[in-house]
Design a protein around this motif. Structure first.
Motif, PDB file in Angstrom:
ATOM      1  N   LEU A 197       7.622   4.918 -11.346  1.00  0.00           N
ATOM      2  CA  LEU A 197       7.728   3.905 -10.293  1.00  0.00           C
ATOM      3  C   LEU A 197       6.460   3.069 -10.386  1.00  0.00           C
ATOM      4  CD1 LEU A 197       8.461   2.560  -7.507  1.00  0.00           C
ATOM      5  CD2 LEU A 197       7.277   4.495  -6.433  1.00  0.00           C
ATOM      6  N   ALA A 198       6.606   1.779 -10.565  1.00  0.00           N
ATOM      7  CA  ALA A 198       5.443   0.885 -10.545  1.00  0.00           C
ATOM      8  C   ALA A 198       5.610  -0.096  -9.381  1.00  0.00           C
ATOM      9  CB  ALA A 198       5.322   0.128 -11.863  1.00  0.00           C
ATOM     10  N   CYS A 199       4.498  -0.377  -8.710  1.00  0.00           N
ATOM     11  CA  CYS A 199       4.524  -1.283  -7.555  1.00  0.00           C
ATOM     12  C   CYS A 199       3.449  -2.341  -7.722  1.00  0.00           C
ATOM     13  CB  CYS A 199       4.247  -0.528  -6.258  1.00  0.00           C
ATOM     14  SG  CYS A 199       5.349   0.843  -5.936  1.00  0.00           S
ATOM     15  N   ALA A 200       3.741  -3.502  -7.209  1.00  0.00           N
ATOM     16  CA  ALA A 200       2.738  -4.565  -7.158  1.00  0.00           C
ATOM     17  C   ALA A 200       2.902  -5.277  -5.823  1.00  0.00           C
ATOM     18  CB  ALA A 200       2.911  -5.534  -8.320  1.00  0.00           C
ATOM     19  N   GLN A 201       1.793  -5.553  -5.167  1.00  0.00           N
ATOM     20  CA  GLN A 201       1.858  -6.158  -3.828  1.00  0.00           C
ATOM     21  C   GLN A 201       0.712  -7.134  -3.646  1.00  0.00           C
ATOM     22  OE1 GLN A 201       1.990  -3.298  -0.619  1.00  0.00           O
ATOM     23  NE2 GLN A 201       1.629  -4.833   0.981  1.00  0.00           N
ATOM     24  N   ILE A 202       1.035  -8.271  -3.034  1.00  0.00           N
ATOM     25  CA  ILE A 202      -0.007  -9.188  -2.566  1.00  0.00           C
ATOM     26  C   ILE A 202       0.312  -9.512  -1.107  1.00  0.00           C
ATOM     27  CG2 ILE A 202       1.185 -11.253  -3.479  1.00  0.00           C
ATOM     28  CD1 ILE A 202      -1.676 -12.448  -3.919  1.00  0.00           C
ATOM     29  N   GLY A 203      -0.686  -9.350  -0.261  1.00  0.00           N
ATOM     30  CA  GLY A 203      -0.491  -9.612   1.160  1.00  0.00           C
ATOM     31  C   GLY A 203      -0.023  -8.382   1.916  1.00  0.00           C
ATOM     32  N   ASP A 204       0.406  -8.617   3.169  1.00  0.00           N
ATOM     33  CA  ASP A 204       0.751  -7.480   4.013  1.00  0.00           C
ATOM     34  C   ASP A 204       2.177  -7.014   3.770  1.00  0.00           C
ATOM     35  OD1 ASP A 204       2.066  -9.575   5.297  1.00  0.00           O
ATOM     36  OD2 ASP A 204       0.442  -9.839   6.734  1.00  0.00           O
ATOM     37  N   GLY A 205       2.574  -5.978   4.503  1.00  0.00           N
ATOM     38  CA  GLY A 205       3.843  -5.299   4.261  1.00  0.00           C
ATOM     39  C   GLY A 205       3.563  -3.869   3.830  1.00  0.00           C
ATOM     40  N   ASP A 206       4.616  -3.094   3.642  1.00  0.00           N
ATOM     41  CA  ASP A 206       4.425  -1.673   3.370  1.00  0.00           C
ATOM     42  C   ASP A 206       5.364  -1.175   2.282  1.00  0.00           C
ATOM     43  OD1 ASP A 206       2.532  -0.615   5.616  1.00  0.00           O
ATOM     44  OD2 ASP A 206       3.919  -1.984   6.613  1.00  0.00           O
ATOM     45  N   VAL A 207       4.808  -0.314   1.450  1.00  0.00           N
ATOM     46  CA  VAL A 207       5.615   0.460   0.498  1.00  0.00           C
ATOM     47  C   VAL A 207       5.409   1.930   0.867  1.00  0.00           C
ATOM     48  CG1 VAL A 207       6.020   1.059  -1.910  1.00  0.00           C
ATOM     49  CG2 VAL A 207       5.257  -1.265  -1.314  1.00  0.00           C
ATOM     50  N   ILE A 208       6.474   2.576   1.290  1.00  0.00           N
ATOM     51  CA  ILE A 208       6.383   3.981   1.701  1.00  0.00           C
ATOM     52  C   ILE A 208       7.259   4.815   0.772  1.00  0.00           C
ATOM     53  CG2 ILE A 208       6.682   5.633   3.590  1.00  0.00           C
ATOM     54  CD1 ILE A 208       4.761   3.372   4.280  1.00  0.00           C
ATOM     55  N   ALA A 209       6.629   5.703   0.040  1.00  0.00           N
ATOM     56  CA  ALA A 209       7.371   6.621  -0.812  1.00  0.00           C
ATOM     57  C   ALA A 209       7.653   7.891  -0.013  1.00  0.00           C
ATOM     58  CB  ALA A 209       6.557   6.947  -2.064  1.00  0.00           C
ATOM     59  N   ARG A 260       8.750  11.703   0.070  1.00  0.00           N
ATOM     60  CA  ARG A 260       8.912  12.921  -0.730  1.00  0.00           C
ATOM     61  C   ARG A 260      10.082  13.735  -0.171  1.00  0.00           C
ATOM     62  NH1 ARG A 260       3.074  13.200   0.245  1.00  0.00           N
ATOM     63  NH2 ARG A 260       1.887  12.730  -1.638  1.00  0.00           N
ATOM     64  N   PRO A 261      10.681  14.571  -0.994  1.00  0.00           N
ATOM     65  CA  PRO A 261      11.809  15.384  -0.516  1.00  0.00           C
ATOM     66  C   PRO A 261      11.439  16.313   0.645  1.00  0.00           C
ATOM     67  CG  PRO A 261      11.754  15.384  -2.911  1.00  0.00           C
ATOM     68  CD  PRO A 261      10.494  14.714  -2.460  1.00  0.00           C
ATOM     69  N   ASP A 262      10.161  16.662   0.766  1.00  0.00           N
ATOM     70  CA  ASP A 262       9.769  17.544   1.881  1.00  0.00           C
ATOM     71  C   ASP A 262       9.529  16.761   3.178  1.00  0.00           C
ATOM     72  OD1 ASP A 262       7.369  16.249   1.500  1.00  0.00           O
ATOM     73  OD2 ASP A 262       6.206  18.053   1.043  1.00  0.00           O
ATOM     74  N   GLY A 263       9.778  15.466   3.153  1.00  0.00           N
ATOM     75  CA  GLY A 263       9.662  14.666   4.374  1.00  0.00           C
ATOM     76  C   GLY A 263       8.283  14.087   4.616  1.00  0.00           C
ATOM     77  N   THR A 264       7.384  14.238   3.663  1.00  0.00           N
ATOM     78  CA  THR A 264       6.067  13.615   3.812  1.00  0.00           C
ATOM     79  C   THR A 264       6.067  12.245   3.138  1.00  0.00           C
ATOM     80  OG1 THR A 264       5.249  14.744   1.838  1.00  0.00           O
ATOM     81  CG2 THR A 264       4.858  15.817   3.973  1.00  0.00           C
ATOM     82  N   ALA A 265       5.104  11.439   3.567  1.00  0.00           N
ATOM     83  CA  ALA A 265       5.032  10.067   3.058  1.00  0.00           C
ATOM     84  C   ALA A 265       3.881   9.914   2.078  1.00  0.00           C
ATOM     85  CB  ALA A 265       4.842   9.099   4.217  1.00  0.00           C
ATOM     86  N   LEU A 266       4.081   9.017   1.156  1.00  0.00           N
ATOM     87  CA  LEU A 266       3.034   8.651   0.213  1.00  0.00           C
ATOM     88  C   LEU A 266       2.995   7.135   0.184  1.00  0.00           C
ATOM     89  CD1 LEU A 266       1.201   9.358  -2.341  1.00  0.00           C
ATOM     90  CD2 LEU A 266       3.291   9.095  -3.681  1.00  0.00           C
ATOM     91  N   CYS A 267       1.812   6.574   0.342  1.00  0.00           N
ATOM     92  CA  CYS A 267       1.677   5.110   0.263  1.00  0.00           C
ATOM     93  C   CYS A 267       1.039   4.797  -1.085  1.00  0.00           C
ATOM     94  CB  CYS A 267       0.824   4.585   1.408  1.00  0.00           C
ATOM     95  SG  CYS A 267       1.538   4.943   3.018  1.00  0.00           S
ATOM     96  N   PRO A 268       1.840   4.471  -2.087  1.00  0.00           N
ATOM     97  CA  PRO A 268       1.287   4.353  -3.440  1.00  0.00           C
ATOM     98  C   PRO A 268       0.356   3.166  -3.638  1.00  0.00           C
ATOM     99  CG  PRO A 268       3.625   3.750  -3.416  1.00  0.00           C
ATOM    100  CD  PRO A 268       3.300   4.267  -2.054  1.00  0.00           C
ATOM    101  N   VAL A 269       0.586   2.101  -2.886  1.00  0.00           N
ATOM    102  CA  VAL A 269      -0.207   0.885  -3.107  1.00  0.00           C
ATOM    103  C   VAL A 269      -1.479   0.949  -2.254  1.00  0.00           C
ATOM    104  CG1 VAL A 269      -0.212  -1.633  -2.956  1.00  0.00           C
ATOM    105  CG2 VAL A 269       1.894  -0.427  -3.547  1.00  0.00           C
ATOM    106  N   PRO A 270      -2.632   0.725  -2.843  1.00  0.00           N
ATOM    107  CA  PRO A 270      -3.873   0.758  -2.053  1.00  0.00           C
ATOM    108  C   PRO A 270      -3.857  -0.297  -0.943  1.00  0.00           C
ATOM    109  CG  PRO A 270      -4.341   0.576  -4.425  1.00  0.00           C
ATOM    110  CD  PRO A 270      -2.875   0.392  -4.256  1.00  0.00           C
ATOM    111  N   GLY A 271      -4.551   0.006   0.161  1.00  0.00           N
ATOM    112  CA  GLY A 271      -4.646  -0.952   1.260  1.00  0.00           C
ATOM    113  C   GLY A 271      -5.618  -2.078   0.932  1.00  0.00           C
TER     114      GLY A 271
END
Lengths: 244, 285
Positions: B153-165, B167-178
């Protein structure tokens, strides 16, 4: 904080802990020095209480913000008059009391406000806050005290971004210090020439706070309408929702 | 608005809604979303963009539409080389090297074409000159793009908004740095000079840490969430919902989530949500 959260209907099953409007924090910094005793503090209390329905009406009429009020009473030392954010809807203003022989030390009040605006203390999604400084006198901070407090406030991103307005009760209270607090010499200090004027100035300030918080608002137009000709207002002063 | 896609394994549902503030002011929905899947390479690409609401950005709805179009095209072209990356460092480096520069170059090219076909009026030109803005500024938009190819999975972001990954155990991972510069009123943007330098990119190894879902949203979604720790709560609930419902259920409800977040009970801002659901066998094995 007693936030109005819209509960999620069972059929909707939206993930997360519920939704609500974005908070708009208004912090009143009220001069409670000894010089405020008598008619001035009474007028100020009346004016602040009178301002709340205006903010509440605006909150009701727009689609974006939920307004929360806090207040700092400052004299020689600052103290929280309203520490925890209170929704403006239905707020009952508890009268401020002047401090006998209290000075007008503004720097510590700014530092106290800065604590409340520190990351983690204010929601990441909050609209930029509004700080409303009301005083009847010149700052009496010891040397460097005003600057240190203001520096602490401006060191916080939310403090720096805040809409900072000031009301001087009496022409003598209109000082360079208030202009420095506002942070832009083109934004006027609102002067209440008499105690009767305080309510009018606070209503103007509340309108400024509300209208300028609206996304896409033409802030220059708001300023012109509220405070007169705007030759001096640079277009960027009140811009938001735009590029860095 | 809703749309749905499932040709390459990952199931994509998109919902977008015009913000209550935009309704009140007669402004359009300035968000855009686009996605594509390549059955041959099994790559999935999703992009969402949020055109800036300020009057300086009067063409931002067009800018965001161009942003998602070009970014899907660029990301789809990139998917092949991403899929062949042998290691996480290489995947992250490839995303950083390829996506921002190509997206910005193509976006500026598309803006120039649009501008050529629809030149600024005299009053627009005067406003531009008064503000000292470059011709691209009225088209200003954020962009979030995710590409899933092979194990990456590759992500690229400019500006605000959210990418939330999720996990199957119900935890979140925010792959893109703030980005600490994003204060809710000001954002980095495609329309700025050297915009490629303001992209934040990331790569995630799905074979090492499988995901159940990926949520990509404009800031109207996050700004509507009451809880400070909403990312974890959203992830937890998506896992619970995925256990109870099939993909068709999400196709119905994701647009409703966008509507509610965009309403005057939420952020009041345009809201776009792209929810990508992984093939069940990718995270249960």
């Amino acid at each position: 904080m007693a936030e109005h959260v819209t509960p999620l209907a069972p059929y909707s099953r939206m993930p997360g802990g519920g939704i609500s409007r974005r908070p708009l924090h208004v912090i009143i910094l009220a001069d409670c020095s000894g010089g405020m005793k008598g008619e001035k503090i009474q007028a100020l209390n009346f004016a602040i209480a009178d301002m709340m329905p205006h903010l509440e009406a605006w909150e009701h009429d727009q689609e974006q913000a939920q307004v929360f009020i806090r207040a700092i009473a400052f004299a020689t030392e600052p103290r929280w008059h309203i520490r925890d954010p209170v929704p403006v809807a239905g707020i009952r203003w508890k009268p401020l009391q002047p401090v006998a022989k209290g000075l007008t030390n503004m720097g510590p009040a700014f530092a106290l406000a800065a604590e409340a605006l520190a990351p983690g203390q204010i929601e990441r999604r909050a609209l930029r806050p509004a700080l409303l400084l009301i005083t009847d006198g010149l700052a009496t901070d010891p040397p460097g005290g005003f600057e240190a407090g203001l520096g602490t406030l401006l060191a916080q991103p939310a403090g720096r971004a805040a809409l900072r307005l000031s009301i001087a009760i009496g022409r003598d209270a209109q000082s360079d210090a208030l202009t420095r607090f506002i942070g832009d010499p083109t934004v006027p200090v609102l002067v209440a020439d008499s105690t009767e004027d305080i309510a009018d100035r606070l209503v103007a300030a509340s309108l400024a706070v509300s209208r300028m918080s609206e996304t896409g608002a033409d802030r220059g137009a708001v300023m012109r309408r509220l405070f007169g000709p705007a030759e001096g207002f640079p277009p960027g002063v009140f811009d938001q929702d735009t590029i860095i | 608005m809703t749309s749905e896609l499932e040709p390459a394994g990952w199931h994509v549902v998109v919902g977008t809604a015009r913000g209550a503030v935009h309704y009140a002011r007669g402004m359009p929905n300035q968000d855009s979303a686009e996605y594509q899947a390549d059955a041959e390479t099994a790559a999935t690409v999703v992009a969402v963009a949020d055109g800036h609401g300020h009057s300086r950005h009067a063409r931002s709805a067009i800018g965001s539409a161009l942003a998602v179009q070009v970014s899907c095209r660029v990301a789809a072209q990139f998917a092949g080389s991403l899929a062949s990356q042998p290691a996480a460092d290489g995947a992250a480096e490839a995303a950083r090297e390829h996506l921002p520069l190509a997206i910005v170059r193509e976006w500026r090219g598309e803006v120039a074409k649009h501008l050529s076909a629809h030149p600024y009026t005299e009053s627009e030109q005067a406003a531009l000159a008064e503000a000292g803005d470059e011709p691209e500024v009225p088209y200003g938009s954020t962009l979030l793009v995710a590409v899933i190819a092979g194990r990456w999975l590759a992500c690229a972001q400019i500006g605000d908004g959210d990418v939330i990954a999720v996990r199957p155990d119900g935890t979140a991972l925010c792959p893109v740095p703030g980005d600490s510069r994003l204060d809710g009123q000001h954002t980095t943007s495609l329309c700025q000079p050297d915009a490629e330098d303001d992209f934040r990119t990331a790569a995630h190894d799905l074979s090492g840490e499988p995901l159940l879902a990926l949520l990509v949203a404009t800031d109207g979604f996050g700004n509507a969430q009451s809880s400070a720790s909403w990312q974890g709560e959203v992830a937890r609930d998506i896992v619970a919902l995925a256990a109870e419902h099939d993909h068709g259920w999400f196709a119905v409800h994701v647009p409703d989530w966008a509507e509610r977040c965009a309403s005057a009970d939420g952020s009041g801002d345009d809201t776009t949500i792209a929810l990508l659901l992984a093939p069940r066998d990718s995270w249960t094995r």
